[in-house]
Design an enzyme around this catalytic site. Sequence first.
Site, short mmCIF file in Angstrom:
data_model
loop_
_atom_site.label_atom_id
_atom_site.label_comp_id
_atom_site.label_asym_id
_atom_site.label_seq_id
_atom_site.Cartn_x
_atom_site.Cartn_y
_atom_site.Cartn_z
N GLU A 213 0.82 -1.22 0.00
CA GLU A 213 0.00 0.00 0.00
C GLU A 213 0.85 1.27 0.00
O GLU A 213 0.37 2.35 0.31
CB GLU A 213 -0.94 -0.02 1.21
CG GLU A 213 -1.89 -1.21 1.22
CD GLU A 213 -3.10 -1.04 0.32
OE1 GLU A 213 -3.68 0.05 0.28
OE2 GLU A 213 -3.50 -2.03 -0.33
N CYS B 241 -2.93 11.32 3.61
CA CYS B 241 -3.28 10.48 2.45
C CYS B 241 -3.03 11.22 1.15
O CYS B 241 -2.72 10.61 0.13
CB CYS B 241 -4.75 10.07 2.53
SG CYS B 241 -5.13 8.81 3.75
N HIS C 29 -4.50 1.75 7.38
CA HIS C 29 -3.10 2.02 7.09
C HIS C 29 -2.42 2.57 8.35
O HIS C 29 -3.08 3.18 9.20
CB HIS C 29 -2.94 3.08 5.98
CG HIS C 29 -3.34 2.60 4.62
ND1 HIS C 29 -4.05 3.40 3.74
CD2 HIS C 29 -3.14 1.43 3.98
CE1 HIS C 29 -4.27 2.73 2.62
NE2 HIS C 29 -3.73 1.54 2.74
#
Length: 448
Positions: A174, A371, A250
């Site tokens: 990721e 993000c 995350h």
Amino acid sequence: MKSCEVNFDGLVGPTHNYGGLSYGNVASQSNSQQSSNPKEAALQGLAKMKALMEMGFVQGVLAPQERPDVAALRNLGFAGTDAQVIEQAAKQAMPLLVASCSASSMWVANAATVSPSADTADGRVHFTAANLNCKYHRSIEHPTTSRVLGAMFADQQHFAHHAALPAVAQFGDEGAANHTRFCCDYGEAGVEFFVFGRSAFDTRYPSPQKYPARQTLEASQAVARLHGLSEDGVVFGQQNPAVIDAGVFHNDVIAVGNGEVLFYHEDAFLDTEQMLAQLQGKLGQLGGNFQSICVPRSQVGVEDAVRSYLFNSQLLTRPDGTMLLIVPEECRNNERVWQYLQGLTASGGLIREVNVFDLKQSMQNGGGPACLRLRVALNETELAAVNPGVIMTPPLYDTLTQWVDKHYRDSLRETDLADPQLLLECRTALDELTQILKLGSVYPFQIN
């Protein structure tokens, strides 16, 4: 040689919508099917970029992807003209059309993992595009991501690009959302901290029971090898499976680091003391002074951290060495989180200031300030080798806001995704954007 960390923020794409596609991301699921505002989303992101630029930070832009992804739909059996493909998908498999329209590439913390030249064996900045294979709508991003990054960092003397890892569960990757780097100075060797949610092959590591762990130990180890990182400059830590099951999909939803500082929640990791000791020891060998700020669960619970995105913030180092924390408006709206932050800045510690930004459009889909940015540490020579078209300036900000006003819709619902005109609008906008950012031909419709 002077070095800096550049934040390359993802520009929100024209098809920004609330599809609720990300299982394990509480905000994404809870706001599913609501009407979105792509224009407002893009302008909110640009406002943050402009503000950081005006604060004196070097700020860059990372372009969005072509959506809907008609080629991906063709690979799934839909045929005919582009309009016919979209029409068939809307009638036969609307969830696939929604996935092919996702603007999730805006969260460029997932675009790639980046290692600066001071850490790598060949002295180049290394990029590995994330395969994002846990979610279909994100797994289709990495080919375009690689082309865009290649156009931004094209000089092979300074930059090395690696293809995404194998798109299988054992190598779920990721990107930088599970990667942090600690250093005394951005131009000096540092310690790269890889956080994983599970191991694919080693049963000694526990796994979450409710939501998927998207980053594997094996993927993190592979990226470290590809980048030529030394064992002395790497630490692998496991995310607490319990917080993954609480919606921490995350690591950057429960911890953020920069320079010599890690800001994290008490429940973020497993074997926390051992992990902190490794970070302190390895950074200490490089002449650094690793410091950590632990937010106790008694003051901010995991649920509040997830709702407010306290840790999905940008921790920035100011010229005087103190830290600035960039947080979303949701932190100010959460009484417990805001009380903690007020006390933190009043204590005279490392984090002296908190700046709040309205990023509601992104937040409702599950992405905060952290993000939206990919961090790239560069020395002066490397920064000069970056495509200058992607570095934010006042004229570029003005141009991009005008571009958004011209091409983006004010409202988008799921039913609107079936409109073939949306694809034409997106392609027209992106074709113009590649000229603005001087990227050349990076999108499938420009290449094929």
